[in-house]
Design an enzyme around this catalytic site. Sequence first.
Site, short mmCIF file in Angstrom:
data_model
loop_
_atom_site.label_atom_id
_atom_site.label_comp_id
_atom_site.label_asym_id
_atom_site.label_seq_id
_atom_site.Cartn_x
_atom_site.Cartn_y
_atom_site.Cartn_z
CB CYS A 327 -0.97 -0.03 1.18
SG CYS A 327 -2.37 1.08 0.98
CG HIS A 438 -3.72 -3.74 3.34
ND1 HIS A 438 -2.59 -3.32 3.98
CD2 HIS A 438 -4.29 -2.63 2.79
CE1 HIS A 438 -2.46 -2.01 3.82
NE2 HIS A 438 -3.48 -1.57 3.10
#
Length: 500
Positions: A327, A438
Site C-alpha cells: 500500500c 493487504h
Amino acid sequence: MAKTIMVQGTMSNAGKSLLVAALCRILKQDGYKVAPFKSQNMALNSYITEDGLEMGRAQVMQAEAAKIKPSVYMNPILLKPTNDVGSQIIVNGKVLGNMKAVDYFKYKVKLIPEIKKAFSKLEELYDVIIIEGAGSPAEINLRENDIVNMGLAEMLDAPVILVGDIDRGGVFAQLIGTLILLDSKEQDRIKGLVINKFRGDKDILQPGIEMLEEKSKKKVVGVIPYGNIKLEDEDSLTNKFDNKLQKAIDIVVIKYPRMSNFTDFDVFAKYENVSVRFVDNSREFKNPDLIVLPGTKSTIADMKWLRESGLEAKILKNSKTPIWGICGGYQMLGLEIEDPLGVESGGKINGLGLIQTKTVLSNEKTTRQVQGNFNKVQGIFEKLSNKDFKGYEIHMGRTEFLDSDVFLLQKQDGTQEGVYKKIKNVQENRDIYGTYVHGIFDYEDISDIIIEQLSKEKGLSFDEIQQFDYSDFKEKEYDKLADLVRKNIDMEEIYNIINS
C-alpha cells in the site's frame, strides 16, 4: 431482541478486546448465535468487508472468534488518526471526512442514530451481542455525550463488567477509582469485576479480592491468568513493537510514525525461528533477510520521515536484501508521490526510486476485497508464480507505470496490479515487490513460500523453521483463549448477567 453484556476497562489495553473475543467463542461453543459490537473504534489497522466497507480489525478478530462474517454493523464508527489532533471519520464503512478532535467531540452526537441502526441490525440476526467499550468510562473530560462507554451502555440498556489490568500494577486502585468516578446510576450498571493478566498464586491474591468486593459492593467474577495467546491486539498499544531479538530468519518492518495495518505481518511472527522486528531508527536496522515497507495513513509525511531518520539510506545500502512494499509502502518504492488536492498535506516528494512508478493521491478512497493469482514471478520468490491470492485494498491514490516493470498480480476482474522488479548491476542485486493488497501473506501457503525461500537463501532447511496453516493456527488460538477464560471466570454468573 438480542441479549447483551458490555465489557469496559479501567484503562486502554486492559484486555477488553480479547475478553470480548473469548466470550464470543465461549457462547458460540455453547450453541448461541453471538456477535461483537463496538460503536466507535480508533485504529489504523482496518479491514475491508465483502461489500467493500471499512471497519476496525479488532471487531474482525472478534467475529472470527464467533465464527461469523465481519460486518460494519459491528463497528459503525472508525476513527483513523491522520495526525496528533485529527482523524479520518468513517461511518458505516464509508469516509465521512477528516475532523480535528475538538470538532469531532461536538459532532459525534449526530452519529447516535447510526449507532442505534447498526446495533438494531445485529439484534435481528443474533441471540447475544458482546459490546466492547473504549479506554475507560472514568475519563472525566470525555464523559459528556459519551457514545462508547457508559453513554452507550445506557443507550442500549446493557449490563457491564469492568476489567482491570493487574500486570500493570494498582489493579485494586484502578477498579475502585473507576467506580468512584462514576455516578450512582452508572455504578449500578456494573454487575461484576474482572482482574485480568494475573501472574502467580491466586491464593495470595484472595485477601485483596475479598477487600475489593467489600469496598466496591461488586462481585469479582473472574481472575484471568496472563496467557500466551497469539491473536491480534489493540493496535495502538501492542507490545509486538518491543521485539528486538533476531532469529534465524529476520524480517524488518519499517515503523514510520503513521504506520497502518501492521497486522499484515502477524503471520510471519508465528514461525518459531522467524523474527519480525518493527524498526524506527537506523541503529536497530542491522542486516535483515527481508525489508518490508508497510501501509501508512500519510504517505508523503512518512516518506519524509524515512529520509530524515536515515532509514532510507539503510534500505538503499542493503543492496542484496529483497524488499516488499504494501500500500503506502508500495507507493514509496516509486519515483514520486504527489498530492495536488491536499488529501494529506499537499505537495510532492521523491520516493525511493526503486521502481519506475508515480503515485498521485486523490480524494476517492479505494476499498474492496480482491482475489486472483500471481503472474510469473521472478527472483527469490519465483515459487509464488501462478499461486492464488486473496486480500483487500484500502488506499487513496493511483499509481502510474512509467516503465515496463512486470505486474505482480492478475486480479479476478482481468486487471493487473502491483509490481516485480529485478535490480542487478555492479552495486546491486535485489528483488523488489510491491502491491496495494493487504492480507496477501495470510492466504494459503504464501507465507510458507516466502519463509522457505529466505531459508534456502541462507542455507537453512525450511523444516527447521516450522510451517503451519495460519487459519487453523488462529482457530486453535481462539479455542485456547476460550478455554483459559472459561476456567477462570464464573460463566454461570456471566449468563446471569446476560439474562438479567
